[in-house]
Design an enzyme around this catalytic site. Structure first.
Site, PDB file in Angstrom:
ATOM      1  N   ASP A 105       7.951 -17.090  12.443  1.00  0.00           N
ATOM      2  CA  ASP A 105       7.060 -17.840  13.333  1.00  0.00           C
ATOM      3  C   ASP A 105       6.702 -16.973  14.528  1.00  0.00           C
ATOM      4  O   ASP A 105       7.491 -16.105  14.935  1.00  0.00           O
ATOM      5  CB  ASP A 105       7.727 -19.127  13.821  1.00  0.00           C
ATOM      6  CG  ASP A 105       7.891 -20.154  12.710  1.00  0.00           C
ATOM      7  OD1 ASP A 105       7.058 -20.164  11.787  1.00  0.00           O
ATOM      8  OD2 ASP A 105       8.851 -20.941  12.768  1.00  0.00           O
ATOM      9  N   ASP A 133       1.987 -23.080   9.029  1.00  0.00           N
ATOM     10  CA  ASP A 133       2.257 -24.381   9.649  1.00  0.00           C
ATOM     11  C   ASP A 133       0.969 -25.006  10.180  1.00  0.00           C
ATOM     12  O   ASP A 133       0.713 -26.202   9.990  1.00  0.00           O
ATOM     13  CB  ASP A 133       3.245 -24.226  10.813  1.00  0.00           C
ATOM     14  CG  ASP A 133       4.606 -23.724  10.374  1.00  0.00           C
ATOM     15  OD1 ASP A 133       4.994 -23.997   9.224  1.00  0.00           O
ATOM     16  OD2 ASP A 133       5.277 -23.067  11.182  1.00  0.00           O
TER      17      ASP A 133
END
Length: 209
Positions: free
Chosen positions: A150, A184
């Site tokens: 991420d 995401d």
């Protein structure tokens, strides 16, 4: 221009574009930054902040190694189902927005599965070091146990709750705390579009029924 927009809005093209962008950025971060390293992109509210999680969206974890394996297997089954719906079940004359939305969800799910499936095998750890691709000593985890990369962080608002507020009075808060990636964002965007425009997306089908 219209022809170009028509091409890039095709589900297979949307899927490939999202997966390519997602994996390119993740690999760049993994091979150029160490864990927790960050740099500002826009002011103090948009950072590239390198973090890794065990596989759930926005940095959430689930149930240790067995939970990680179960989550990875569930994702694979879900992706197969979404892909079958997108390319086999969804009518050719379905609303283009619905096709794009499902393609975004499909691509995002694949993007994070790739991390879980292969990153633990092809990279070493990023703790206090920049990871190497295909290190001699091997990767940091086995198949389906890799960590999802991420990097997008938006600390838009930070401060302390008023002291008079029940339960959280005086405590520190940060919005938006979770760190996420392109996959995401793609999943969230696809789901958001379906919920927001569901009447429009399914209008033709309802009329026919």
């Amino acid at each position: 221009m219209n022809k170009f927009l028509s091409i890039i809005s095709k589900p297979i093209v949307v899927t490939l574009l999202v997966i390519t962008a997602d994996q390119w950025l993740k690999i760049w971060v993994k091979t150029n930054m160490y864990l927790s390293q960050e740099f500002p992109v826009i002011g103090n509210w948009f950072y590239i902040h390198f973090t890794e999680n065990k596989g759930m969206a926005f940095g959430m974890e689930f149930g240790g190694d067995w939970g990680k394996l179960a989550l990875s297997l569930f994702r694979i089954v879900a992706v197969c189902g979404i892909g079958y719906y997108l390319f086999k079940v969804l009518p050719k004359d379905a609303h283009k927005g619905l096709k794009i939305s499902v393609a975004l969800i499909f691509a995002g799910a694949i993007g994070n599965i790739l991390d879980s499936a292969f990153y633990g095998i092809v990279f070493n750890e990023s703790f206090n070091q920049i990871a190497m691709f295909l290190p001699k000593e091997g990767g940091y985890a086995s198949f389906l146990h890799g960590w999802v990369v991420d990097m997008f962080w938006f600390p838009l608002l930070e401060g302390n709750f008023p002291n008079w507020l029940p339960f959280w009075g005086g405590e520190h808060f940060l919005f938006f705390r979770p760190v996420f990636n392109i996959a995401d964002a793609s999943i969230s965007t696809g789901i958001g579009l379906v919920f927001t425009f569901n009447k429009r997306f399914f209008q033709k089908k309802e009329k026919e029924e």
